[in-house]
Design a protein around this motif. Sequence first.
Motif, short mmCIF file in Angstrom:
data_model
loop_
_atom_site.label_atom_id
_atom_site.label_comp_id
_atom_site.label_asym_id
_atom_site.label_seq_id
_atom_site.Cartn_x
_atom_site.Cartn_y
_atom_site.Cartn_z
N LEU A 140 0.86 -1.18 0.00
CA LEU A 140 0.00 0.00 0.00
C LEU A 140 0.90 1.23 0.00
N VAL A 141 0.67 2.13 -0.95
CA VAL A 141 1.51 3.32 -1.08
C VAL A 141 0.62 4.56 -1.21
N THR A 142 1.19 5.70 -0.84
CA THR A 142 0.46 6.96 -1.03
C THR A 142 0.43 7.31 -2.51
N ILE A 143 -0.54 8.11 -2.89
CA ILE A 143 -0.70 8.55 -4.28
C ILE A 143 -0.02 9.91 -4.40
N ASP A 144 1.07 9.96 -5.14
CA ASP A 144 1.85 11.19 -5.27
C ASP A 144 1.30 12.15 -6.32
N ASP A 145 0.63 11.63 -7.33
CA ASP A 145 0.09 12.47 -8.41
C ASP A 145 -1.21 13.11 -7.95
N ASP A 146 -1.25 14.46 -7.91
CA ASP A 146 -2.43 15.18 -7.42
C ASP A 146 -3.68 14.88 -8.24
N GLU A 147 -3.55 14.83 -9.56
CA GLU A 147 -4.71 14.58 -10.41
C GLU A 147 -5.27 13.17 -10.19
N GLU A 148 -4.38 12.19 -10.09
CA GLU A 148 -4.81 10.82 -9.81
C GLU A 148 -5.51 10.76 -8.45
N PHE A 149 -4.93 11.40 -7.44
CA PHE A 149 -5.53 11.38 -6.11
C PHE A 149 -6.92 12.03 -6.13
N ASP A 150 -7.04 13.19 -6.78
CA ASP A 150 -8.33 13.88 -6.84
C ASP A 150 -9.39 13.03 -7.53
N ASN A 151 -9.02 12.35 -8.61
CA ASN A 151 -9.97 11.48 -9.31
C ASN A 151 -10.45 10.33 -8.42
N VAL A 152 -9.52 9.70 -7.74
CA VAL A 152 -9.87 8.58 -6.86
C VAL A 152 -10.70 9.07 -5.68
#
Length: 94
Positions: A64-76
């Motif tokens: 399990l890892v954090t999501i570094d990409d802001d756009e990917e994180f916002d979409n999820v």
Amino acid sequence: MADKFDKENVFTLTDEEGNESEFELLGELNIDDNIYLALIPLDGDEDEYVILKVEVDENGDELLVTIDDDEEFDNVADYFDDLFSQEIDYDAVE
């Protein structure tokens, strides 16, 4: 934050400083062949949850890892917000 992924509803995660915390699984999404988990701390504020991505390391172990990409994180995060808002019965809250 990263740790080994297992299929239980409670996860013990270790942060970069070696501190362990327990989290309960709220939801799982598969988006564009990636798996994301929403987890809530067992000892924290029940209104806030974390979103982590499942990745496979060079040994084939799931992490399990954090999501570094802001756009990917916002979409999820939008997907999870929509999912969780559908589960609320606003008529029962009144």
